[in-house]
Design an enzyme around this catalytic site. Sequence first.
Site, PDB file in Angstrom:
ATOM      1  N   SER A  10      -0.978  -0.731  -5.417  1.00 48.92           N
ATOM      2  CA  SER A  10       0.229  -1.541  -5.482  1.00 48.92           C
ATOM      3  C   SER A  10      -0.063  -3.004  -5.113  1.00 48.92           C
ATOM      4  CB  SER A  10       1.305  -0.913  -4.595  1.00 48.92           C
ATOM      5  OG  SER A  10       2.565  -1.511  -4.796  1.00 48.92           O
ATOM      6  N   ASP A  34       6.528   3.195 -14.085  1.00 50.49           N
ATOM      7  CA  ASP A  34       6.114   4.151 -13.048  1.00 50.49           C
ATOM      8  C   ASP A  34       7.152   4.260 -11.935  1.00 50.49           C
ATOM      9  OD1 ASP A  34       5.807   1.845 -11.545  1.00 50.49           O
ATOM     10  OD2 ASP A  34       3.655   2.056 -11.222  1.00 50.49           O
ATOM     11  N   HIS A  52       4.877   5.408  -9.071  1.00 52.23           N
ATOM     12  CA  HIS A  52       4.104   4.324  -8.461  1.00 52.23           C
ATOM     13  C   HIS A  52       3.531   4.729  -7.100  1.00 52.23           C
ATOM     14  CE1 HIS A  52       3.199   0.010  -7.895  1.00 52.23           C
ATOM     15  NE2 HIS A  52       3.530   0.204  -6.627  1.00 52.23           N
TER      16      HIS A  52
END
Length: 436
Positions: free
Chosen positions: A212, A375, A411
């Site tokens: 991320s 995502d 995610h």
Amino acid sequence: MAKSKAFLGLLQLLLLLLPPSLRDYLWAAPSEHGARQQLEVYHPILLQAGFSCSSMEARLTDAYTPSLPRCGELKGKGWFPLWNRTADLVDHDYVPCFKEQMSLVFDPAINDYVNQPGVETRVTNFGSTYGFAWKDDSCPLCCNVKLRNELEALGYRDGDTLFGAPYDIRHAPPRPGQPSKVYTDYFARVKDLVQHASEKNGNKTVILIGHSFGARLLLDFLNSTPLPWRKQFIKHLVLLSPTPTIGFMQPLTNLAWGPTCIVMENVPRLTLRPMWWSFPSALLSQPSPAVFGHDPLIITKHRNYSAYDYQDFLPALGFSMNGVLPFNKWVDKRVEAPMVPTTYLSGFGIETTKQVVFWDDNFNAEPENVYGDGDGVVNWNSVLVFTKELERQQSAENVLFKFIKIPNVSHSYISIQEDSLKIVMAELLEIFEANS
């Protein structure tokens, strides 16, 4: 002997692809001595976690003037956890103090962001993967904890062959025309950490793994270093659901209605919005016109706003531009490839916000979301544009770039969900065995 060690390492990695129950049955944890021998064919790893994972401490000096008496009770008492467990903030009625002491101010004299007067802050456990942790009990395996566990099962050891680089989430890496002393110092520390990891392990090159926003920072870090340094110290970069520099929708919704990445039970997102607006990091990764064009992103009763309309939308929202560089300078259209071997893994097939609707023109009311593909955090169109440009640049210089699409994984769970974790570990297996 070298072949047998390589085989043992390969066998351990293959076992990681089995279901946990079967793996635990077939493979007991290696001894410290045995693990160290097996790792002789491997490379040290710097494991970087996402935005909500670093913890922070603060201390209050005599220069601090609290807005509420209870916010000054820790003045002169040394360092205390400022952002560690969100439940503690709520239970001790410290949320207003947290907002005040976490907020930044823009100092035009130095053209940079600084703490509130009398507030000093620091990030804890730099160098350690144990410096990353979720801020409540809702996701104990988030922040790459499960991936760290898998690497430790292979014999990796924190501070020996495995390292982490927690960061101050409020600040942003330097942009053109906008310095950042915090990140200039931070990138210097990361560079020293990489060199330390290499030297500690027989001058082997280092594998960087980021998730991320942590993956985004690794990209920015590498691009801040000379190319010869990268070639000397970096073996491979692994990007797990990175937040793309060209932008995606969630940062805009965070500006509009408060952050999704600082969540406290029974505390509305709107309560944290003024604090969020003080962070330069909140201005990063806004949807770029290069990706989103003139499509409406914010829909209201009387007007729609696209990626071209920030200068109109932000004042309507109440976001003050005073003391902040023109907002469009933060909407970064640049994509700069790291020019080291790179593997990029991303999920798709999850509902992801692509538009936000405020039907009554009331930005203090909860909006309605319109969904597209992605995502769950990053829009799929952003991923495709970002990866295409990274691949184009790396291919032009004959540098490996591999893009892996994983269906139906969100995610936050790319290194947690069992099927996607197997894919991640299989890719690490390939990296470990390549020219070891």
